[in-house]
Scaffold this active site. Structure first.
Site, PDB file in Angstrom:
ATOM      1  N   SER A 129       0.859  -1.191   0.000  1.00 49.95           N
ATOM      2  CA  SER A 129       0.000   0.000   0.000  1.00 49.95           C
ATOM      3  C   SER A 129       0.887   1.229   0.000  1.00 49.95           C
ATOM      4  O   SER A 129       2.052   1.177   0.437  1.00 49.95           O
ATOM      5  CB  SER A 129      -0.887   0.012   1.248  1.00 49.95           C
ATOM      6  OG  SER A 129      -1.523   1.263   1.426  1.00 49.95           O
ATOM      7  N   TYR A 152      -2.179   0.173  10.602  1.00 53.96           N
ATOM      8  CA  TYR A 152      -2.157  -0.300   9.218  1.00 53.96           C
ATOM      9  C   TYR A 152      -0.848   0.099   8.540  1.00 53.96           C
ATOM     10  O   TYR A 152      -0.211  -0.712   7.852  1.00 53.96           O
ATOM     11  CB  TYR A 152      -3.353   0.274   8.462  1.00 53.96           C
ATOM     12  CG  TYR A 152      -3.446  -0.170   7.028  1.00 53.96           C
ATOM     13  CD1 TYR A 152      -3.599  -1.519   6.704  1.00 53.96           C
ATOM     14  CD2 TYR A 152      -3.395   0.755   5.984  1.00 53.96           C
ATOM     15  CE1 TYR A 152      -3.692  -1.934   5.384  1.00 53.96           C
ATOM     16  CE2 TYR A 152      -3.492   0.352   4.662  1.00 53.96           C
ATOM     17  CZ  TYR A 152      -3.640  -0.996   4.368  1.00 53.96           C
ATOM     18  OH  TYR A 152      -3.732  -1.399   3.056  1.00 53.96           O
TER      19      TYR A 152
END
Length: 259
Positions: free
Chosen positions: A144, A157
């Site tokens: 990501s 995250y």
């Protein structure tokens, strides 16, 4: 933990390249299975939800294993079902919560690390012998943009995705000289049916607000096409890292939205 369900009763043809795709029940994983099957790969789709996998098998002809990559026993079954394999697409993962670090839910942090990082390592480690034996292996890690830049409420995250990026970079160093590419795909904002909904505890209004006003967020198909493109390069060409964002997203914290 899960049970294996094969969509076919025969061994995949030795003339076709074989890929294992995790997190294949929805989103980027399911789109990647469809994309690879379309361009001629033999695909083993892996996820925890067998009903969705069976539907995907019906659509694409892929093989499926209902399994959890956080389980050593399940990973052993994946390896057995995969047989000779040329690529693994480590896509399974996700985010949980948007709490600040001051209010961190450590259970959510543990889940994110276990699935995104340890799950990737566990399956990659188990499939390395087959990837080596293929003579032209590929390890794809779907990370990501949060693996490069963090933001408020994204500590857990981002920490997991930073770690996943480090796994990719370390593998590339450790496998140097072997016929195995390590490819990292780092998407920005992707509008899938479940990512934000799960992150926000099932709050549909909050999940919809993540994408509200954004002209043209990425789709799962957009990312799947990037994965397939990197795998289709001549094997001496390694796309180390591919960052892909929608045009509206200049940075992880800079998003154009229409009124």
């Amino acid at each position: 933990m899960g049970t294996m369900t094969n969509s076919t009763e025969h061994t995949p043809s030795p003339d076709r390249r074989r890929a294992v795709v995790t997190g294949a029940s929805t989103g980027i994983g399911a789109a990647t299975v469809r994309q690879l099957a379309t361009v001629g790969w033999s695909v083993l789709a892996v996820a925890r939800r067998g009903d969705r996998l069976r539907a995907l098998a019906g659509d694409t002809g892929c093989d499926v294993v209902t399994a959890d990559i956080t389980s050593e026993d399940d990973v052993a079954r994946i390896v057995e079902a995969a047989g000779p394999v040329h690529a693994v697409v480590n896509n399974a993962g996700g985010a949980r919560g948007v709490e600040t670090i001051a209010d961190a839910d450590l259970g959510k942090w543990s889940w994110m690390y276990d699935v995104n990082v340890l799950g990737t390592v566990r399956l990659t480690k188990a499939l390395l012998p087959a990837l080596r034996a293929s003579g032209r292996g590929d390890i794809v890690i779907v990370s990501s943009v949060a693996g490069r830049v963090t933001y408020e409420g994204g500590g857990g995250y981002a920490a997991a995705k930073h770690a996943e990026r480090v796994v990719a970079e370390t593998l590339r160093l450790e496998l140097n000289g072997e016929p195995i590419r390590v490819i990292e795909i780092a998407p920005g904002l992707v509008h899938t049916e479940e990512f934000s909904l799960r992150r926000l505890g099932g709050d549909r209004a909050a999940a919809d607000a993540v994408y509200a006003g954004v002209p043209g967020p990425l789709s799962a198909d957009d990312v799947a096409e990037c994965i397939a493109w990197t795998l289709s390069r001549p094997h001496h060409v390694n796309i180390d890292q591919l960052v892909v964002k929608p045009l509206a997203q200049a940075a992880i914290h800079k998003m154009h939205r229409t009124p």
